[in-house]
Design an enzyme around this catalytic site. Structure first.
Site, PDB file in Angstrom:
ATOM      1  N   GLY A  46       0.840  -1.198   0.000  1.00  0.00           N
ATOM      2  CA  GLY A  46       0.000   0.000   0.000  1.00  0.00           C
ATOM      3  C   GLY A  46       0.869   1.240   0.000  1.00  0.00           C
ATOM      4  N   GLN A  51       3.268   9.798   0.608  1.00  0.00           N
ATOM      5  CA  GLN A  51       4.534   9.057   0.723  1.00  0.00           C
ATOM      6  C   GLN A  51       5.438   9.271  -0.494  1.00  0.00           C
ATOM      7  OE1 GLN A  51       2.410   5.238   1.998  1.00  0.00           O
ATOM      8  NE2 GLN A  51       4.366   5.101   3.084  1.00  0.00           N
ATOM      9  N   CYS A  99       5.942  -0.133   7.002  1.00  0.00           N
ATOM     10  CA  CYS A  99       5.595   1.051   6.220  1.00  0.00           C
ATOM     11  C   CYS A  99       6.792   1.427   5.364  1.00  0.00           C
ATOM     12  CB  CYS A  99       5.264   2.195   7.180  1.00  0.00           C
ATOM     13  SG  CYS A  99       4.828   3.725   6.347  1.00  0.00           S
ATOM     14  N   LEU A 100       6.534   1.747   4.093  1.00  0.00           N
ATOM     15  CA  LEU A 100       7.639   2.105   3.199  1.00  0.00           C
ATOM     16  C   LEU A 100       8.328   3.398   3.642  1.00  0.00           C
ATOM     17  CD1 LEU A 100       6.107   1.150  -0.260  1.00  0.00           C
ATOM     18  CD2 LEU A 100       7.702  -0.165   1.151  1.00  0.00           C
ATOM     19  N   HIS A 141      -4.337   1.807   7.854  1.00  0.00           N
ATOM     20  CA  HIS A 141      -2.946   2.279   7.894  1.00  0.00           C
ATOM     21  C   HIS A 141      -2.748   3.405   6.864  1.00  0.00           C
ATOM     22  CE1 HIS A 141       1.607   1.420   7.862  1.00  0.00           C
ATOM     23  NE2 HIS A 141       1.413   2.221   6.826  1.00  0.00           N
ATOM     24  N   GLU A 142      -3.240   3.177   5.646  1.00  0.00           N
ATOM     25  CA  GLU A 142      -3.051   4.175   4.584  1.00  0.00           C
ATOM     26  C   GLU A 142      -3.872   5.435   4.844  1.00  0.00           C
ATOM     27  OE1 GLU A 142      -0.632   3.776   2.659  1.00  0.00           O
ATOM     28  OE2 GLU A 142      -0.331   1.666   3.088  1.00  0.00           O
ATOM     29  N   HIS A 145      -2.138   7.890   6.924  1.00  0.00           N
ATOM     30  CA  HIS A 145      -1.182   8.752   6.215  1.00  0.00           C
ATOM     31  C   HIS A 145      -1.862  10.031   5.720  1.00  0.00           C
ATOM     32  CE1 HIS A 145       2.500   6.453   6.130  1.00  0.00           C
ATOM     33  NE2 HIS A 145       1.900   5.369   5.671  1.00  0.00           N
TER      34      HIS A 145
HETATM   35 ZN   LIG Z   1       2.662   3.454   5.690  1.00  0.00          ZN
END
Ligand SMILES: [Zn+2]
Length: 175
Positions: A46, A51, A99-100, A141-142, A145
């Site tokens: 995701g 991001q 998380c990236l 989670h997304e 962000h």
């Molecule tokens: Zn993340």
């Protein structure tokens, strides 16, 4: 098509509240394609637009839970524009999240086990579905962000500091 640089903690852009998408344009679809390239390359399941430094309410996701007969993940890309979470379940579930933007760090996070999600897709069509399991965790989670929240914000200060310390150590080792 391009792989975009991923914004990592402690970049202050990860704290921005993303703005709604006013219109689904070709330019937005180009960004979506680049976000998928970036997510698959990372690899991740995701990615929120912030991001890659774009403060818009846009998320791409592909859990890649199923594999073909050669063991290669089957791609099931999903696009969420202006997503909203409704009716989060009282029941909680725990997933080990990553998380990236916080590379190679993982921790257990508790979130509502199910939720309803309303969103527009890349063609501007409206959807309203009940999510559960990893899909529910991932969308929450997304969505965080889009509100300037990262998963380690859900942890105790002690655990959060430990993760940031490990991340800095890994960065120094890689430098
Ligand atoms: Zn993340």
């Amino acid at each position: 098509m391009a792989i975009l640089p991923i914004v990592e903690v402690p970049d202050p852009r990860l704290r921005l509240i993303s703005e709604p998408v006013a219109e689904v344009t070709d330019e937005l679809r180009d960004l979506i394609a680049d976000m998928f390239d970036t997510m698959y390359d990372a690899p991740g399941i995701g990615l929120a637009a912030i991001q890659v430094g774009v403060p818009k309410r846009l998320i791409v996701m592909d859990l890649q839970e199923n594999q073909d007969e050669d063991g290669k993940p089957i791609r099931e890309p999903r696009v969420f524009i202006n997503p909203e979470i409704l009716d989060p379940a009282e029941e909680q579930s725990v997933y080990t999240e990553g998380c990236l933007s916080i590379p190679e760090q993982f921790a257990d996070v508790e979130r509502p086990a199910r939720c309803r999600v309303r969103w527009l897709d890349e063609n501007g069509a409206a959807h309203d579905e009940l999510f559960e399991g990893l899909l529910a965790t991932c969308i929450q989670h997304e969505m965080d962000h889009l509100q300037g929240i990262v998963f380690i914000d859900h942890l105790s200060r002690l655990k959060r500091d430990m993760i940031l310390k490990k991340l800095n150590k890994a960065r120094r080792a890689a430098a």
